[in-house]
Enzyme design. Structure first.
Site, mmCIF file in Angstrom:
data_model
loop_
_atom_site.group_PDB
_atom_site.id
_atom_site.type_symbol
_atom_site.label_atom_id
_atom_site.label_comp_id
_atom_site.label_asym_id
_atom_site.label_seq_id
_atom_site.Cartn_x
_atom_site.Cartn_y
_atom_site.Cartn_z
ATOM 1 N N GLN A 1 0.842 -1.193 0.000
ATOM 2 C CA GLN A 1 0.000 0.000 0.000
ATOM 3 C C GLN A 1 0.882 1.249 0.000
ATOM 4 O OE1 GLN A 1 -1.817 -1.954 3.605
ATOM 5 N NE2 GLN A 1 -3.501 -0.624 3.034
ATOM 6 N N ASN A 2 2.181 1.028 0.154
ATOM 7 C CA ASN A 2 3.090 2.164 0.323
ATOM 8 C C ASN A 2 3.442 2.813 -1.007
ATOM 9 O OD1 ASN A 2 3.072 1.596 3.031
ATOM 10 N ND2 ASN A 2 4.910 0.334 2.950
ATOM 11 N N HIS B 1 -1.514 1.275 -4.596
ATOM 12 C CA HIS B 1 -1.836 2.703 -4.540
ATOM 13 C C HIS B 1 -0.907 3.532 -5.428
ATOM 14 C CE1 HIS B 1 -3.841 2.032 -0.357
ATOM 15 N NE2 HIS B 1 -4.681 1.823 -1.341
ATOM 16 N N GLY C 1 2.610 -4.578 9.088
ATOM 17 C CA GLY C 1 2.673 -3.126 9.224
ATOM 18 C C GLY C 1 1.459 -2.425 8.651
ATOM 19 N N THR C 2 0.320 -3.069 8.724
ATOM 20 C CA THR C 2 -0.905 -2.443 8.224
ATOM 21 C C THR C 2 -2.049 -2.733 9.185
ATOM 22 O OG1 THR C 2 -2.523 -2.409 6.426
ATOM 23 C CG2 THR C 2 -1.227 -4.412 6.651
ATOM 24 N N ASN D 1 2.058 -6.585 13.399
ATOM 25 C CA ASN D 1 1.750 -5.158 13.520
ATOM 26 C C ASN D 1 2.069 -4.668 14.930
ATOM 27 O OD1 ASN D 1 0.816 -2.930 12.004
ATOM 28 N ND2 ASN D 1 -1.165 -2.989 13.025
#
Ligand SMILES: [Zn+2]
Length: 240
Positions: free
Chosen positions: A92-93, A110, A177-178, A203
């Protein structure tokens, strides 16, 4: 956990880049020039407030240009190199830290900060320079039509077909990490689980949709991810 997986899919998010010094900016009432991020980074802003939108992404591009991959990015690259099954990365980064860490098989749902696109002829090119309303398209020469090749609020994500395929084939899905708050990433875990994958969350805090995860490992991604990939490699080596 199984000894060996054939199709491992990682979904990485803001928590991955946070430890490379990049602040998260989506959601949570983030502000830029006193405006909500959702308003600046929206499709409507391309017409209504293009200068502000371009400024916002110029700032982000400069910030991301200076960031370096951390131990979590590097651990993923090492896993890809040494693991006997496929390892894919959906991110997503907007930064390119997975690329800088020499990872492969990366899907930027994204978009990525160093790509811009012509709204007129759809040409996409890479740059780390600022762009402005009068920046011409290198293909058609028009101005006022150049935009970040980034998914704005209310626009569909990139790579949907490939992602569906990955989630269909995955036998291990890891959200790393999300927080799982932003669709469609928030439903990826459900899709993977429905298709029979084992699901893991790594996470700092429990993910919102934690009930879809078989395992939740809390902690800093720079510590939990290398430990997790080391375990995967150990299990795979015991198999042989
Ligand atoms: Zn063009």
């Amino acid at each position: 956990m199984a000894k060996i997986y054939h199709h491992i899919v990682f979904l990485t998010g803001a928590g991955f880049s946070a430890e490379s010094g990049l602040a998260t900016f989506r959601g949570n009432g983030g502000l830029w020039n006193g405006c909500k991020i959702e308003d600046i980074a929206s499709h409507a802003a391309l017409d209504d407030n293009r200068d502000n939108l371009l400024d916002f992404y110029n700032r982000l591009r400069r910030e991301m240009a200076g960031a370096n991959p951390n131990t979590a990015h590097i651990a993923l690259t090492e896993l890809q190199k040494s693991y006997p099954g496929e390892v894919s990365i959906i991110t997503q980064n907007l930064d390119t830290l997975h690329e800088r860490a020499q990872s492969g098989d990366i899907f930027h749902i994204h978009g990525q900060i160093n790509q811009v696109r012509c709204q007129d002829c759809d040409t996409v090119w890479e740059t780390w320079e600022d762009i402005a309303a009068d920046t011409p398209c290198p293909a058609c020469g028009r101005t006022g039509v150049v935009r970040p090749n980034i998914v704005l609020f209310n626009e569909p994500v990139f790579c949907e077909r490939q992602i569906k395929q990955l989630l269909r084939n995955a036998d291990l899905f890891i959200a790393a990490g999300t927080s799982g708050e932003i669709p469609p990433a928030s439903v990826f875990v459900q899709e993977a689980k429905l298709n029979g994958a084992e699901t893991v969350a790594l996470n700092l805090t429990p993910p919102q949709n934690y009930r879809y995860f078989d395992t939740v490992i809390l902690g800093k991604i720079s510590q939990t991810l290398p430990a997790f990939t080391a375990k995967l490699r150990t299990l795979a080596s015991e198999k042989r």
